[in-house]
Design an enzyme around this catalytic site. Structure first.
Site, mmCIF file in Angstrom:
data_model
loop_
_atom_site.group_PDB
_atom_site.id
_atom_site.type_symbol
_atom_site.label_atom_id
_atom_site.label_comp_id
_atom_site.label_asym_id
_atom_site.label_seq_id
_atom_site.Cartn_x
_atom_site.Cartn_y
_atom_site.Cartn_z
ATOM 1 N N CYS A 128 -8.384 1.754 6.565
ATOM 2 C CA CYS A 128 -7.808 2.477 5.430
ATOM 3 C C CYS A 128 -8.249 1.883 4.085
ATOM 4 C CB CYS A 128 -6.289 2.478 5.537
ATOM 5 S SG CYS A 128 -5.563 0.895 5.138
ATOM 6 N N CYS A 143 0.856 -1.190 0.000
ATOM 7 C CA CYS A 143 0.000 0.000 0.000
ATOM 8 C C CYS A 143 0.893 1.241 0.000
ATOM 9 C CB CYS A 143 -0.865 -0.005 1.250
ATOM 10 S SG CYS A 143 0.165 0.024 2.746
ATOM 11 N N GLU A 157 0.289 -0.647 16.275
ATOM 12 C CA GLU A 157 -0.546 0.516 15.937
ATOM 13 C C GLU A 157 -1.464 0.877 17.109
ATOM 14 O OE1 GLU A 157 -2.821 0.397 12.210
ATOM 15 O OE2 GLU A 157 -4.249 1.787 13.124
ATOM 16 N N SER A 193 -1.354 -7.574 10.764
ATOM 17 C CA SER A 193 -2.790 -7.522 11.058
ATOM 18 C C SER A 193 -3.620 -7.642 9.788
ATOM 19 C CB SER A 193 -3.111 -6.213 11.793
ATOM 20 O OG SER A 193 -4.487 -6.055 11.925
ATOM 21 N N ASN A 194 -3.280 -6.836 8.771
ATOM 22 C CA ASN A 194 -4.158 -6.844 7.584
ATOM 23 C C ASN A 194 -4.074 -8.172 6.841
ATOM 24 O OD1 ASN A 194 -2.647 -6.357 4.821
ATOM 25 N ND2 ASN A 194 -1.477 -5.337 6.430
ATOM 26 N N THR A 206 -6.475 0.779 11.760
ATOM 27 C CA THR A 206 -6.691 0.959 10.313
ATOM 28 C C THR A 206 -6.825 -0.355 9.546
ATOM 29 O OG1 THR A 206 -4.303 1.001 9.989
ATOM 30 C CG2 THR A 206 -5.414 3.137 10.198
ATOM 31 N N HIS A 252 5.480 -5.017 8.815
ATOM 32 C CA HIS A 252 5.540 -6.407 9.276
ATOM 33 C C HIS A 252 5.788 -7.358 8.110
ATOM 34 C CE1 HIS A 252 3.302 -5.486 13.263
ATOM 35 N NE2 HIS A 252 4.603 -5.377 13.376
HETATM 36 S S1 SF4 Z 1 -2.834 2.336 7.375
HETATM 37 FE FE1 SF4 Z 1 -3.353 1.293 5.458
HETATM 38 S S2 SF4 Z 1 -2.276 2.501 3.898
HETATM 39 FE FE2 SF4 Z 1 -1.335 2.960 5.876
HETATM 40 S S3 SF4 Z 1 0.361 1.500 6.119
HETATM 41 FE FE3 SF4 Z 1 -1.402 0.611 7.142
HETATM 42 S S4 SF4 Z 1 -2.325 -0.707 5.582
HETATM 43 FE FE4 SF4 Z 1 -0.987 0.723 4.506
#
Ligand code: SF4
Length: 315
Positions: free
Chosen positions: A200, A17, A131, A229-230, A170, A46
């Site tokens: 995000c 991203c 975060e 996490s994502n 996020t 990560h």
């Molecule tokens: S908040 Fe979203 S755009 Fe920003 S680093 Fe994390 S995953 Fe990427």
């Protein structure tokens, strides 16, 4: 012997991203500007592959400011840091560069604004994630409370139910977070929402893309780190969208090829901190074993870019 046919659907968007691109560029530009080594507090993003590449270029990764020698520059990771971290760096006179994603900074700014207007802030997120530690650390203890799940949303006790706001991590599951917000809004009708969605664009788009893959795939492979996490959310989202055969792997050599027995169509995606090279290496491994046909499933395009900190732009 002829190879078995395997259809591969590639999610788009997937992988890096704008916040991750920027954080990596900050480390690289800092190495150019200050020379080796530069210190980075926590993994810049990560992903082991990314971290190892930056180590090769001269970055040294530490967990705390105490580990940074005097006179060495230090970079804060994309996840953001509690206020106490730049304060500690300032006390030591260290040059520090903030690689916090601007979309995480936006959450910090929003939490501080809400609190300055007299509201207690509820942070929806996962305990222990950097975060979340960073966002909790923007406000004094007691002014920001962590909500990790529906049960906590149903039971949280607040000092003034009419003076509340919420922000979120996020990288959460869009659907799970909506359920938590729904509970909070029913319990606390006056609760203030963020001015703009905190989850995000990259998280939202990658979850949408992986959900789309589940319509046609028998199995989904998510490439990402176990502490990302994502990436973990992508695996969970694909499972809850109906693809129960879904795994998270760091890189191709973690895949047991027998896992694909009986699979005709496999979907592949990558978390926001996983570089495209790891996807391409997985495809090479699949091509060695199968007669692979690749189709890219594009659900949306992205054109987000974040500028570098001004201190690095001229170099
Ligand atoms: S908040 Fe979203 S755009 Fe920003 S680093 Fe994390 S995953 Fe990427």
């Amino acid at each position: 012997m002829s190879k078995r046919y395997l259809s591969v659907q590639l999610a788009s968007p997937r992988g890096f991203c704008a916040g991750v691109d920027r954080a990596i560029a900050i480390v690289e530009k800092s190495l150019e500007k200050f020379g080796k080594p530069v210190y980075v507090r926590h993994e810049i993003v990560h992903n082991k592959y990314v971290v190892e590449k930056l180590k090769d270029k001269g970055a040294i990764f530490v967990e705390e400011i105490d580990e940074v020698p005097n006179d060495s520059p230090v970079i804060f990771s994309a996840h953001g840091v509690p206020k106490s971290v730049p304060e500690a760096a300032d006390r030591r006179g260290l040059v520090h560069i903030d690689a916090t994603c601007p979309l995480v900074t936006k959450v910090h700014v929003d939490a501080k604004r809400q609190n300055s207007e007299g509201r207690t802030v509820l942070l929806i997120g996962h305990s222990g994630h950097p975060e979340v530690i960073g966002t909790l650390g923007q406000l004094p203890q007691g002014e920001i409370l962590l909500i990790e799940n529906l049960e906590q949303a149903k039971s949280v006790k607040v000092k003034d139910p009419n003076n509340l706001s919420y922000v979120t991590q996020t990288t959460l599951s869009v659907d799970d977070t909506a359920k938590i917000i729904n509970v909070l809004e029913k319990r606390f009708p006056e609760i203030q929402s963020p001015r703009k969605e905190d989850i995000c664009y990259a998280t939202t788009n990658r979850q949408l893309a992986v959900k789309t893959l589940t319509k046609n795939c028998d199995a989904i492979i998510v490439i990402g780190a176990p502490n990302s996490s994502n990436s973990n959310r992508l695996r969970e989202v694909s499972k809850s969208a109906g693809c129960t055969k879904s795994i998270l792997i760091g890189q191709a050599d973690e895949l047991d090829i027998n896992w694909l027995n009986g699979v005709d169509t496999v979907g592949i995606t990558a978390g926001a901190s996983a570089p495209e090279i790891l996807v391409q290496k997985l495809i090479l491994v699949l091509k060695e074993k199968f007669d692979v046909e690749i189709e890219e499933i594009v659900v949306t395009s992205e054109d987000v870019n974040f500028s570098l900190p001004s201190a690095l732009i001229e170099c």
